[in-house]
Design a protein around this motif. Sequence first.
Motif, PDB file in Angstrom:
ATOM      1  N   HIS A  13      -6.573   6.023 -41.112  1.00 49.12           N
ATOM      2  CA  HIS A  13      -6.909   6.275 -39.711  1.00 49.12           C
ATOM      3  C   HIS A  13      -6.715   5.000 -38.873  1.00 49.12           C
ATOM      4  N   ILE A  14      -7.122   3.867 -39.405  1.00 50.67           N
ATOM      5  CA  ILE A  14      -6.895   2.593 -38.709  1.00 50.67           C
ATOM      6  C   ILE A  14      -5.397   2.351 -38.541  1.00 50.67           C
TER       7      ILE A  14
ATOM      8  N   LEU B 296      -0.327   3.949 -32.921  1.00 51.39           N
ATOM      9  CA  LEU B 296      -0.425   4.421 -31.536  1.00 51.39           C
ATOM     10  C   LEU B 296      -0.465   3.243 -30.570  1.00 51.39           C
ATOM     11  N   PHE B 297      -1.248   2.226 -30.897  1.00 50.52           N
ATOM     12  CA  PHE B 297      -1.371   1.043 -30.038  1.00 50.52           C
ATOM     13  C   PHE B 297      -0.008   0.388 -29.824  1.00 50.52           C
TER      14      PHE B 297
ATOM     15  N   GLY C 280       2.212   0.378 -26.440  1.00 45.35           N
ATOM     16  CA  GLY C 280       2.507  -0.960 -25.936  1.00 45.35           C
ATOM     17  C   GLY C 280       3.988  -1.202 -25.747  1.00 45.35           C
ATOM     18  N   ILE C 281       4.800  -0.750 -26.693  1.00 41.60           N
ATOM     19  CA  ILE C 281       6.259  -0.925 -26.591  1.00 41.60           C
ATOM     20  C   ILE C 281       6.811  -0.064 -25.451  1.00 41.60           C
TER      21      ILE C 281
ATOM     22  N   VAL D 142      -7.076   0.969 -24.518  1.00 42.59           N
ATOM     23  CA  VAL D 142      -8.041   2.020 -24.196  1.00 42.59           C
ATOM     24  C   VAL D 142      -7.656   3.337 -24.870  1.00 42.59           C
ATOM     25  N   ALA D 143      -6.390   3.691 -24.797  1.00 46.19           N
ATOM     26  CA  ALA D 143      -5.938   4.943 -25.421  1.00 46.19           C
ATOM     27  C   ALA D 143      -6.194   4.925 -26.926  1.00 46.19           C
ATOM     28  N   THR D 144      -5.930   3.794 -27.553  1.00 48.97           N
ATOM     29  CA  THR D 144      -6.139   3.692 -28.998  1.00 48.97           C
ATOM     30  C   THR D 144      -7.616   3.754 -29.351  1.00 48.97           C
TER      31      THR D 144
END
Length: 137
Positions: free
Chosen positions: A101-102, A108-109, A113-114, A129-131
Amino acid sequence: MKQVLELAKKKWVQVAVIIAVTFIVHSPSIEGEAIWDDAYLAQGAPLIKSPLFVVEVFKHYLFLDSLSSHYRPTQNLTFILDYWLYNSGLYGFHLTNIILHISAGLGLFFLVGILEKKEGKLRSILPFVATLIWSVH
């Protein structure tokens, strides 16, 4: 890969916070009990009891003695690794789940970001924030 490493160097504090918060929020599950089909899949399934069955997981459905058509070889592969590392202790299976999960949260982060960097807004906290929201849902 270069973009991910560049982003990780610039946002290492955010990466550390994501890892810590996700682990803290989900850590109570490590001591959790088996629910639903966990007892069978994580402790009783014959295909997970030996690394010799790695090829076999691609030939069978998730439940060997059922009419269920769930084909999940990757899930069985992680269960084989967990069973090899932790035997039938559920804490190991839960710990692996938290680590996965991490990892998904970090994926996702970095993805957001990219994508955001391509728009020229690297200073936004949107990926962070989304992550965090996704990781603790």
